[in-house]
Design a protein around this motif. Sequence first.
Motif, PDB file in Angstrom:
ATOM      1  N   GLY A 110       0.794  -1.222   0.000  1.00 34.73           N
ATOM      2  CA  GLY A 110       0.000   0.000   0.000  1.00 34.73           C
ATOM      3  C   GLY A 110       0.826   1.272   0.000  1.00 34.73           C
ATOM      4  N   ARG A 111       2.125   1.149  -0.066  1.00 31.92           N
ATOM      5  CA  ARG A 111       3.013   2.320  -0.097  1.00 31.92           C
ATOM      6  C   ARG A 111       3.301   2.696  -1.548  1.00 31.92           C
ATOM      7  N   PRO A 112       3.747   3.909  -1.777  1.00 28.28           N
ATOM      8  CA  PRO A 112       4.080   4.314  -3.148  1.00 28.28           C
ATOM      9  C   PRO A 112       5.192   3.446  -3.742  1.00 28.28           C
TER      10      PRO A 112
END
Length: 60
Positions: free
Chosen positions: A15-17
């Motif tokens: 869910g992180r960039p």
Amino acid sequence: MAKSIQVKLVRSPIGRPEKHRKVLQALGLTRLNKTVNLHATPAVAGAVKKVIHMVEVKEL
């Protein structure tokens, strides 16, 4: 003697960039709780700074 740091991945990259995930991969952090020892260079310090919210850092 060159200084080194120990970096441990403690937060999931899910869910992180994409940039954060690539930085973690470049640092060698591929799994949770994995620890790597790195030389304390300006490039490594900058990479760690980008993902400091996901890692623990110890100076050796």
